[in-house]
Motif scaffolding. Sequence first.
Motif, PDB file in Angstrom:
ATOM      1  N   PRO A  84       0.807  -1.221   0.000  1.00  0.00           N
ATOM      2  CA  PRO A  84       0.000   0.000   0.000  1.00  0.00           C
ATOM      3  C   PRO A  84       0.843   1.277   0.000  1.00  0.00           C
ATOM      4  CG  PRO A  84      -0.238  -1.149   2.088  1.00  0.00           C
ATOM      5  CD  PRO A  84       0.523  -2.050   1.167  1.00  0.00           C
ATOM      6  N   ILE A  85       1.987   1.240   0.681  1.00  0.00           N
ATOM      7  CA  ILE A  85       2.840   2.429   0.699  1.00  0.00           C
ATOM      8  C   ILE A  85       3.378   2.715  -0.700  1.00  0.00           C
ATOM      9  CG2 ILE A  85       5.031   3.360   1.559  1.00  0.00           C
ATOM     10  CD1 ILE A  85       4.395   1.876   4.210  1.00  0.00           C
ATOM     11  N   THR A  86       3.851   1.681  -1.388  1.00  0.00           N
ATOM     12  CA  THR A  86       4.375   1.898  -2.737  1.00  0.00           C
ATOM     13  C   THR A  86       3.254   2.275  -3.707  1.00  0.00           C
ATOM     14  OG1 THR A  86       4.266  -0.455  -3.278  1.00  0.00           O
ATOM     15  CG2 THR A  86       6.370   0.397  -2.443  1.00  0.00           C
ATOM     16  N   GLY A  87       2.070   1.712  -3.521  1.00  0.00           N
ATOM     17  CA  GLY A  87       0.933   2.087  -4.361  1.00  0.00           C
ATOM     18  C   GLY A  87       0.564   3.553  -4.174  1.00  0.00           C
ATOM     19  N   GLY A  88       0.585   3.999  -2.920  1.00  0.00           N
ATOM     20  CA  GLY A  88       0.311   5.411  -2.648  1.00  0.00           C
ATOM     21  C   GLY A  88       1.373   6.313  -3.253  1.00  0.00           C
ATOM     22  N   LEU A  89       2.641   5.923  -3.103  1.00  0.00           N
ATOM     23  CA  LEU A  89       3.737   6.704  -3.695  1.00  0.00           C
ATOM     24  C   LEU A  89       3.620   6.753  -5.217  1.00  0.00           C
ATOM     25  CD1 LEU A  89       6.925   5.653  -1.687  1.00  0.00           C
ATOM     26  CD2 LEU A  89       5.938   7.935  -1.855  1.00  0.00           C
ATOM     27  N   ALA A  90       3.314   5.608  -5.813  1.00  0.00           N
ATOM     28  CA  ALA A  90       3.219   5.532  -7.273  1.00  0.00           C
ATOM     29  C   ALA A  90       2.121   6.455  -7.794  1.00  0.00           C
ATOM     30  CB  ALA A  90       2.966   4.094  -7.713  1.00  0.00           C
ATOM     31  N   MET A  91       0.949   6.395  -7.186  1.00  0.00           N
ATOM     32  CA  MET A  91      -0.149   7.234  -7.658  1.00  0.00           C
ATOM     33  C   MET A  91       0.143   8.705  -7.411  1.00  0.00           C
ATOM     34  SD  MET A  91      -4.158   6.778  -7.367  1.00  0.00           S
ATOM     35  CE  MET A  91      -5.275   7.986  -8.060  1.00  0.00           C
ATOM     36  N   ALA A  92       0.675   9.022  -6.237  1.00  0.00           N
ATOM     37  CA  ALA A  92       0.991  10.418  -5.930  1.00  0.00           C
ATOM     38  C   ALA A  92       2.092  10.950  -6.845  1.00  0.00           C
ATOM     39  CB  ALA A  92       1.390  10.547  -4.471  1.00  0.00           C
ATOM     40  N   ALA A  93       3.004  10.084  -7.273  1.00  0.00           N
ATOM     41  CA  ALA A  93       4.121  10.523  -8.117  1.00  0.00           C
ATOM     42  C   ALA A  93       3.671  10.973  -9.495  1.00  0.00           C
ATOM     43  CB  ALA A  93       5.149   9.406  -8.249  1.00  0.00           C
ATOM     44  N   ILE A  94       2.683  10.310 -10.058  1.00  0.00           N
ATOM     45  CA  ILE A  94       2.285  10.676 -11.428  1.00  0.00           C
ATOM     46  C   ILE A  94       1.029  11.528 -11.484  1.00  0.00           C
ATOM     47  CG2 ILE A  94       3.424   8.653 -12.409  1.00  0.00           C
ATOM     48  CD1 ILE A  94       0.611   7.540 -12.940  1.00  0.00           C
ATOM     49  N   THR A  95       0.456  11.844 -10.331  1.00  0.00           N
ATOM     50  CA  THR A  95      -0.738  12.671 -10.287  1.00  0.00           C
ATOM     51  C   THR A  95      -0.360  14.072  -9.814  1.00  0.00           C
ATOM     52  OG1 THR A  95      -2.012  10.706  -9.680  1.00  0.00           O
ATOM     53  CG2 THR A  95      -3.085  12.828  -9.407  1.00  0.00           C
ATOM     54  N   PRO A  96      -0.494  15.081 -10.676  1.00  0.00           N
ATOM     55  CA  PRO A  96      -0.151  16.440 -10.256  1.00  0.00           C
ATOM     56  C   PRO A  96      -1.034  16.898  -9.089  1.00  0.00           C
ATOM     57  CG  PRO A  96      -0.519  16.339 -12.637  1.00  0.00           C
ATOM     58  CD  PRO A  96      -0.951  15.029 -12.067  1.00  0.00           C
ATOM     59  N   SER A  97      -0.436  17.623  -8.173  1.00  0.00           N
ATOM     60  CA  SER A  97      -1.184  18.051  -6.986  1.00  0.00           C
ATOM     61  C   SER A  97      -2.244  19.092  -7.313  1.00  0.00           C
ATOM     62  CB  SER A  97      -0.230  18.590  -5.916  1.00  0.00           C
ATOM     63  OG  SER A  97       0.566  19.628  -6.425  1.00  0.00           O
ATOM     64  N   ASN A  98      -2.176  19.737  -8.489  1.00  0.00           N
ATOM     65  CA  ASN A  98      -3.239  20.675  -8.856  1.00  0.00           C
ATOM     66  C   ASN A  98      -4.464  19.956  -9.425  1.00  0.00           C
ATOM     67  OD1 ASN A  98      -1.998  19.942 -11.269  1.00  0.00           O
ATOM     68  ND2 ASN A  98      -2.199  21.977 -12.182  1.00  0.00           N
ATOM     69  N   VAL A  99      -4.322  18.664  -9.741  1.00  0.00           N
ATOM     70  CA  VAL A  99      -5.455  17.867 -10.230  1.00  0.00           C
ATOM     71  C   VAL A  99      -6.092  17.114  -9.063  1.00  0.00           C
ATOM     72  CG1 VAL A  99      -6.159  16.004 -11.783  1.00  0.00           C
ATOM     73  CG2 VAL A  99      -4.428  17.638 -12.516  1.00  0.00           C
ATOM     74  N   ILE A 100      -5.293  16.390  -8.318  1.00  0.00           N
ATOM     75  CA  ILE A 100      -5.731  15.693  -7.096  1.00  0.00           C
ATOM     76  C   ILE A 100      -4.668  15.995  -6.047  1.00  0.00           C
ATOM     77  CG2 ILE A 100      -6.284  13.491  -6.005  1.00  0.00           C
ATOM     78  CD1 ILE A 100      -6.865  12.338  -8.772  1.00  0.00           C
ATOM     79  N   ALA A 101      -5.093  16.463  -4.887  1.00  0.00           N
ATOM     80  CA  ALA A 101      -4.142  16.780  -3.825  1.00  0.00           C
ATOM     81  C   ALA A 101      -3.274  15.558  -3.524  1.00  0.00           C
ATOM     82  CB  ALA A 101      -4.876  17.232  -2.569  1.00  0.00           C
ATOM     83  N   THR A 102      -1.996  15.790  -3.259  1.00  0.00           N
ATOM     84  CA  THR A 102      -1.047  14.695  -3.027  1.00  0.00           C
ATOM     85  C   THR A 102      -1.504  13.730  -1.938  1.00  0.00           C
ATOM     86  OG1 THR A 102       0.775  16.056  -3.837  1.00  0.00           O
ATOM     87  CG2 THR A 102       1.367  14.152  -2.497  1.00  0.00           C
ATOM     88  N   PRO A 103      -1.989  14.218  -0.767  1.00  0.00           N
ATOM     89  CA  PRO A 103      -2.457  13.252   0.244  1.00  0.00           C
ATOM     90  C   PRO A 103      -3.645  12.409  -0.245  1.00  0.00           C
ATOM     91  CG  PRO A 103      -2.104  15.399   1.256  1.00  0.00           C
ATOM     92  CD  PRO A 103      -1.975  15.584  -0.222  1.00  0.00           C
ATOM     93  N   ALA A 104      -4.527  13.021  -1.033  1.00  0.00           N
ATOM     94  CA  ALA A 104      -5.687  12.277  -1.549  1.00  0.00           C
ATOM     95  C   ALA A 104      -5.246  11.231  -2.564  1.00  0.00           C
ATOM     96  CB  ALA A 104      -6.691  13.225  -2.176  1.00  0.00           C
ATOM     97  N   SER A 105      -4.344  11.604  -3.476  1.00  0.00           N
ATOM     98  CA  SER A 105      -3.882  10.618  -4.462  1.00  0.00           C
ATOM     99  C   SER A 105      -3.084   9.510  -3.778  1.00  0.00           C
ATOM    100  CB  SER A 105      -3.069  11.284  -5.579  1.00  0.00           C
ATOM    101  OG  SER A 105      -1.907  11.890  -5.088  1.00  0.00           O
ATOM    102  N   PHE A 106      -2.318   9.856  -2.746  1.00  0.00           N
ATOM    103  CA  PHE A 106      -1.594   8.837  -1.987  1.00  0.00           C
ATOM    104  C   PHE A 106      -2.585   7.857  -1.348  1.00  0.00           C
ATOM    105  CE2 PHE A 106       0.355   7.008   1.767  1.00  0.00           C
ATOM    106  CZ  PHE A 106       1.600   6.611   1.299  1.00  0.00           C
TER     107      PHE A 106
END
Length: 190
Positions: A84-106
């Motif tokens: 789950p940690i790597t999945g959260g990192l992976a999604m947060a890494a390719i999702t810009p924070s102006n589209v989805i906030a980093t904590p939400a994408s994580f």
Amino acid sequence: MDLLLRLFGGLGIAIPCGFNPYLPLLVISVAGMGKLTTLNPDIGFLSSWTALIVLAILVGLDIVADKLPQIENFYRWVNLLVCPITGGLAMAAITPSNVIATPASFAIGLIASELMHLVKNGLRPALINSSKMALAFESMISMGEDMLVGVLAILSIGVAILGGSLSILTLGISFWWMARLKRRKQPAKI
């Protein structure tokens, strides 16, 4: 449309982390270093040489650990936290924070990856116990999972809608297959 594209791309890279936690991060690292994708600056450390080397070593260890029955059971328990940690990192890494906030994408990536990992942990034993032939091919099943993860991760970076759709489909089919195999093993109720 950008939100949907980024959500599919993020899920497409997070879900495979439930199979192999480090390979999608390695794909992200290579894509980020090669300027094939722009990483979220909050997770930009993934596009460094240090991250690339560490992830390459972890991918190698993961591939070996998943093929050795003596280590696999312990490793499966460790991955309940790692996936789950790597999945959260992976999604947060390719999702810009102006589209989805980093904590939400994580959080979304964390949940998607953990769901896939839980389904994998139910599916693989059910599949292997379904026949003697499946037991003999356990390491090949693991290699097939690794190839699937690589393809899904690359597709999710290159063609987000396709990669995300196939990852979601993989999760759904894996869940259905696991439930079907487990139902078949249950004795008939009288």
